[in-house]
Design an enzyme around this catalytic site. Structure first.
Site, PDB file in Angstrom:
ATOM      1  N   ARG A  61       0.832  -1.189   0.000  1.00  0.00           N
ATOM      2  CA  ARG A  61       0.000   0.000   0.000  1.00  0.00           C
ATOM      3  C   ARG A  61       0.878   1.256   0.000  1.00  0.00           C
ATOM      4  O   ARG A  61       2.016   1.230   0.455  1.00  0.00           O
ATOM      5  CB  ARG A  61      -0.914   0.031   1.230  1.00  0.00           C
ATOM      6  CG  ARG A  61      -1.994  -1.015   1.280  1.00  0.00           C
ATOM      7  CD  ARG A  61      -2.820  -0.883   2.549  1.00  0.00           C
ATOM      8  NE  ARG A  61      -1.967  -0.928   3.735  1.00  0.00           N
ATOM      9  CZ  ARG A  61      -1.560   0.140   4.421  1.00  0.00           C
ATOM     10  NH1 ARG A  61      -1.931   1.350   4.042  1.00  0.00           N
ATOM     11  NH2 ARG A  61      -0.777   0.014   5.489  1.00  0.00           N
ATOM     12  N   LYS A 202      -8.138  -2.991   1.867  1.00  0.00           N
ATOM     13  CA  LYS A 202      -7.992  -2.047   2.966  1.00  0.00           C
ATOM     14  C   LYS A 202      -8.856  -0.802   2.780  1.00  0.00           C
ATOM     15  O   LYS A 202      -9.220  -0.136   3.752  1.00  0.00           O
ATOM     16  CB  LYS A 202      -6.524  -1.662   3.147  1.00  0.00           C
ATOM     17  CG  LYS A 202      -5.674  -2.809   3.706  1.00  0.00           C
ATOM     18  CD  LYS A 202      -6.243  -3.372   5.008  1.00  0.00           C
ATOM     19  CE  LYS A 202      -5.335  -4.425   5.613  1.00  0.00           C
ATOM     20  NZ  LYS A 202      -5.947  -5.057   6.813  1.00  0.00           N
ATOM     21  N   HIS A 222      -9.071  -4.746  13.757  1.00  0.00           N
ATOM     22  CA  HIS A 222      -8.013  -5.297  12.910  1.00  0.00           C
ATOM     23  C   HIS A 222      -7.387  -6.452  13.688  1.00  0.00           C
ATOM     24  O   HIS A 222      -6.421  -6.272  14.431  1.00  0.00           O
ATOM     25  CB  HIS A 222      -6.989  -4.215  12.598  1.00  0.00           C
ATOM     26  CG  HIS A 222      -5.995  -4.611  11.550  1.00  0.00           C
ATOM     27  ND1 HIS A 222      -4.710  -4.127  11.517  1.00  0.00           N
ATOM     28  CD2 HIS A 222      -6.099  -5.444  10.493  1.00  0.00           C
ATOM     29  CE1 HIS A 222      -4.065  -4.633  10.488  1.00  0.00           C
ATOM     30  NE2 HIS A 222      -4.893  -5.445   9.854  1.00  0.00           N
ATOM     31  N   SER A 241       2.743  -6.803  12.849  1.00  0.00           N
ATOM     32  CA  SER A 241       3.590  -7.770  12.155  1.00  0.00           C
ATOM     33  C   SER A 241       4.728  -8.247  13.055  1.00  0.00           C
ATOM     34  O   SER A 241       5.380  -7.443  13.728  1.00  0.00           O
ATOM     35  CB  SER A 241       4.174  -7.121  10.892  1.00  0.00           C
ATOM     36  OG  SER A 241       5.018  -8.012  10.201  1.00  0.00           O
ATOM     37  N   LYS A 245       0.540 -13.191  15.502  1.00  0.00           N
ATOM     38  CA  LYS A 245      -0.923 -13.216  15.412  1.00  0.00           C
ATOM     39  C   LYS A 245      -1.423 -14.391  14.568  1.00  0.00           C
ATOM     40  O   LYS A 245      -2.317 -15.131  14.996  1.00  0.00           O
ATOM     41  CB  LYS A 245      -1.423 -11.891  14.837  1.00  0.00           C
ATOM     42  CG  LYS A 245      -2.938 -11.817  14.653  1.00  0.00           C
ATOM     43  CD  LYS A 245      -3.382 -10.381  14.432  1.00  0.00           C
ATOM     44  CE  LYS A 245      -2.871  -9.809  13.145  1.00  0.00           C
ATOM     45  NZ  LYS A 245      -3.672 -10.221  11.974  1.00  0.00           N
ATOM     46  N   THR A 246      -0.855 -14.555  13.380  1.00  0.00           N
ATOM     47  CA  THR A 246      -1.302 -15.637  12.504  1.00  0.00           C
ATOM     48  C   THR A 246      -0.988 -16.998  13.108  1.00  0.00           C
ATOM     49  O   THR A 246      -1.819 -17.914  13.123  1.00  0.00           O
ATOM     50  CB  THR A 246      -0.637 -15.508  11.120  1.00  0.00           C
ATOM     51  OG1 THR A 246      -0.996 -14.257  10.546  1.00  0.00           O
ATOM     52  CG2 THR A 246      -1.092 -16.626  10.202  1.00  0.00           C
ATOM     53  N   ASP A 260      -8.131 -11.352   9.834  1.00  0.00           N
ATOM     54  CA  ASP A 260      -7.653  -9.973   9.713  1.00  0.00           C
ATOM     55  C   ASP A 260      -8.651  -8.889  10.108  1.00  0.00           C
ATOM     56  O   ASP A 260      -8.262  -7.909  10.735  1.00  0.00           O
ATOM     57  CB  ASP A 260      -7.191  -9.723   8.279  1.00  0.00           C
ATOM     58  CG  ASP A 260      -6.265  -8.520   8.161  1.00  0.00           C
ATOM     59  OD1 ASP A 260      -5.401  -8.349   9.036  1.00  0.00           O
ATOM     60  OD2 ASP A 260      -6.404  -7.759   7.197  1.00  0.00           O
ATOM     61  N   ARG A 325       2.852 -12.194  -1.070  1.00  0.00           N
ATOM     62  CA  ARG A 325       1.584 -12.547  -0.432  1.00  0.00           C
ATOM     63  C   ARG A 325       0.808 -13.580  -1.249  1.00  0.00           C
ATOM     64  O   ARG A 325       1.095 -13.815  -2.419  1.00  0.00           O
ATOM     65  CB  ARG A 325       0.707 -11.304  -0.239  1.00  0.00           C
ATOM     66  CG  ARG A 325       1.219 -10.380   0.861  1.00  0.00           C
ATOM     67  CD  ARG A 325       0.242  -9.268   1.149  1.00  0.00           C
ATOM     68  NE  ARG A 325       0.692  -8.449   2.263  1.00  0.00           N
ATOM     69  CZ  ARG A 325       0.291  -8.596   3.519  1.00  0.00           C
ATOM     70  NH1 ARG A 325      -0.585  -9.544   3.829  1.00  0.00           N
ATOM     71  NH2 ARG A 325       0.739  -7.804   4.465  1.00  0.00           N
TER      72      ARG A 325
END
Length: 538
Positions: A61, A202, A222, A241, A245-246, A260, A325
């Site tokens: 982004r 987003k 988020h 990041s 979390k994942t 997410d 990604r």
């Protein structure tokens, strides 16, 4: 105009202001879109059948080129500044008209979709793309209507995405030729000059983060979320990041609600999306088996490269970007919950990777502390992650997602506080970073210990142990936890040097306080009393 695919009988492109295109392909299947992308030379297939595409100049982004139209609706509500950059209605209208002219001789791919698994709070999207793979991305990432729903589909929000169209900064009011502009009054997002697909995802997240709190008192988050297979208890995981979390939300004993973006209503927690958009750098089947196996036909790989003379993806290759990604629909994950709606959360985990080594591996937060830490959104970068970083650098991202929050962070924190008080939800601050000292001296907390602590919280075991109060953060630290050595639970004890520990801890507390200064004027006492305080005993 030639039109193909399943098109609404009640609506068309003219309803969203597009009067002329060369061809319009409506709601094509993943097979049709993959075939079109290959014919258009937009990508190639990997050995697993996933479509591999490049995003061009932009591999992420561009936050400095994301705008919100400032008008009567948004002028007093949006928290304007470096994150929410204003642009005039006149500039938007000029660019919109130019984009419509640009589309007149173009082939477009139209996708109708929902954002929000909860039917009461979802929005209906119509996304117009000039590239087939972008339409496949929208198929993956947004919620897919049934065929009968498509026949009467009428959108209430539109995205027009034209990577080849560029703005003229001198006349169009943009900083650069690329742009992503959200018009909340006209309910349109314009994206141009960038092929990065995440701008669409987003953009809609930002829209929901504006609409849901104001219109419905829904708390947008988020975060990732999962639910127990047996007792159906919902858990939420916030984290920037590198915090885990994942990894920590992927639990074979629990069902994935989403990875997410979610909303918390008075009745449930629901996923905004219909898919996952995961980083693939360093991906292995051993470490992330579900993501690895989800990369099959229908998935899209972005900016990855093959092993030489093979069609196998080299997930360690960073020649294009480290932000490689994959996007795939949720049904590529075997333990995904459908529909992706869970109950009121019993436990919330704020994940941080503290490289200073002073935050306990788990601590229970009061409502005020939770609101304060939610606004702070703390983690840290360590030496080697970026050029010029030679010692730990604290990173604060409000609400664990500052770039996507149009309202002042205190507004979201107040909603969080209301939800916590109404539902008696536990909030845990979990440090997946360092112990025994700071980065370079101590060691990373073992993943098996973190998993044991989260399991103990989820199972209610930590409700039946003793606690002691943290002398700086004021939070409660459990004195015991099954599967975790007691000394690990207290970072001060692992340091073996009280003076060094308190010096570093006070340094971090001061950074928290200075970061919070930008939010202080709009944060009431219910938030401010959760602020950590320095302990100057040494």
């Amino acid at each position: 105009m030639i039109e193909f695919g399943i098109k609404s009988s009640k609506s068309s492109l003219t309803s969203i202001g597009i009067k002329q295109v060369k061809e319009a392909h409506w709601n094509l299947s993943p097979s049709e879109l993959t075939e079109a992308a290959l014919q258009n030379m937009e990508g190639v297939l990997s050995e697993t059948g996933a479509l591999m595409c490049d995003t061009g100049r932009f591999t992420g982004r561009s936050p400095k080129d994301r705008y919100i139209v400032k008008d009567n609706l948004t002028a007093e509500n949006v928290w304007w500044g470096d994150i929410n950059i204003p642009i005039s209605t006149e500039s938007f209208d000029r660019l919109h008209a130019k984009m419509l002219g640009f589309l007149a001789d173009k082939k477009v791919y139209v996708r109708d979709a929902f954002a929000g698994a909860d039917k009461t709070h979802r929005i209906k999207l119509r996304v117009v793309n000039t590239e087939a793979w972008h339409s496949l991305f929208c198929y993956n990432m947004f919620i897919r209507p049934e065929e009968y729903q498509l026949k009467s589909f009428e959108p209430n929000f539109t995205i027009i995405n034209c990577p080849a169209f560029e703005a003229d900064p001198e006349t169009d009011g943009t900083r650069q030729p690329n742009f992503a502009i959200i018009n909340l009054t006209k309910r349109i997002i314009l994206i141009g000059g960038t092929g990065y697909s995440g701008e669409m995802k987003k953009g809609i997240f930002s829209v929901l983060n504006y609409l849901l709190p104001i219109n419905d008192q829904v708390f947008p988050m988020h975060c990732s979320a999962n639910i127990g297979k047996e007792d159906r208890d919902t858990a939420i995981f916030f984290g920037l990041s590198g915090t885990g979390k994942t990894t920590l939300s992927a639990d074979p004993n629990r069902l994935l609600i989403g990875d997410d973006e979610h909303g918390w209503t008075d009745q449930n927690v629901f996923n905004f999306e219909g898919g996952c958009y995961a980083k693939t750098i360093g991906l292995t089947e051993e470490n992330e088996p579900e993501i690895y196996r989800a990369i099959k036909f229908g998935a899209i790989l972005e900016n990855t490269r093959f092993i030489e003379n093979d069609r196998k993806v080299d997930f360690d290759n960073t020649s294009v970007t480290e932000n490689t990604r994959v996007s795939y629909p949720l049904h590529h994950i075997p333990n995904a919950l459908s529909p992706s709606i869970g109950g009121i959360p019993k436990n919330i985990f704020f994940l941080t990777c503290d490289a200073f080594g002073v935050i306990p591996p788990i601590q229970k937060l009061s409502t005020s502390q939770a609101m304060y830490h939610f606004i702070s959104g703390y983690t840290s970068k360590v030496a080697g992650t970026e050029d010029g970083i030679t010692e730990p650098v604290p990173v604060f991202s409000a609400c664990f997602g500052a770039p996507f929050m149009p309202l002042h962070p205190a507004k979201y924190a107040e909603l969080l506080g209301q939800k916590l008080e109404a539902n008696d939800t536990n909030v845990w601050l979990v440090n997946t970073g360092w112990t025994n000292g700071p980065y370079g001296v101590g060691s990373r907390i073992k993943l098996k210990y973190t998993r044991a602590m989260i399991t103990a919280a989820l199972n209610g075991v930590l409700s039946n142990v003793g606690y002691r109060t943290h002398s700086l953060f004021g939070s409660e630290i459990p004195t015991t936890c099954p599967g975790v050595p007691s000394e690990i639970l207290s970072p001060r004890e692992t340091w073996k040097n009280d003076e060094a520990f308190y010096k570093k801890a006070n340094e971090l507390v001061l950074k928290f306080q200075r970061n919070f200064d930008k939010y202080r004027d709009q944060s009431d006492d219910s938030i401010l009393k959760g602020e950590p305080q320095q302990n100057l005993k040494f």
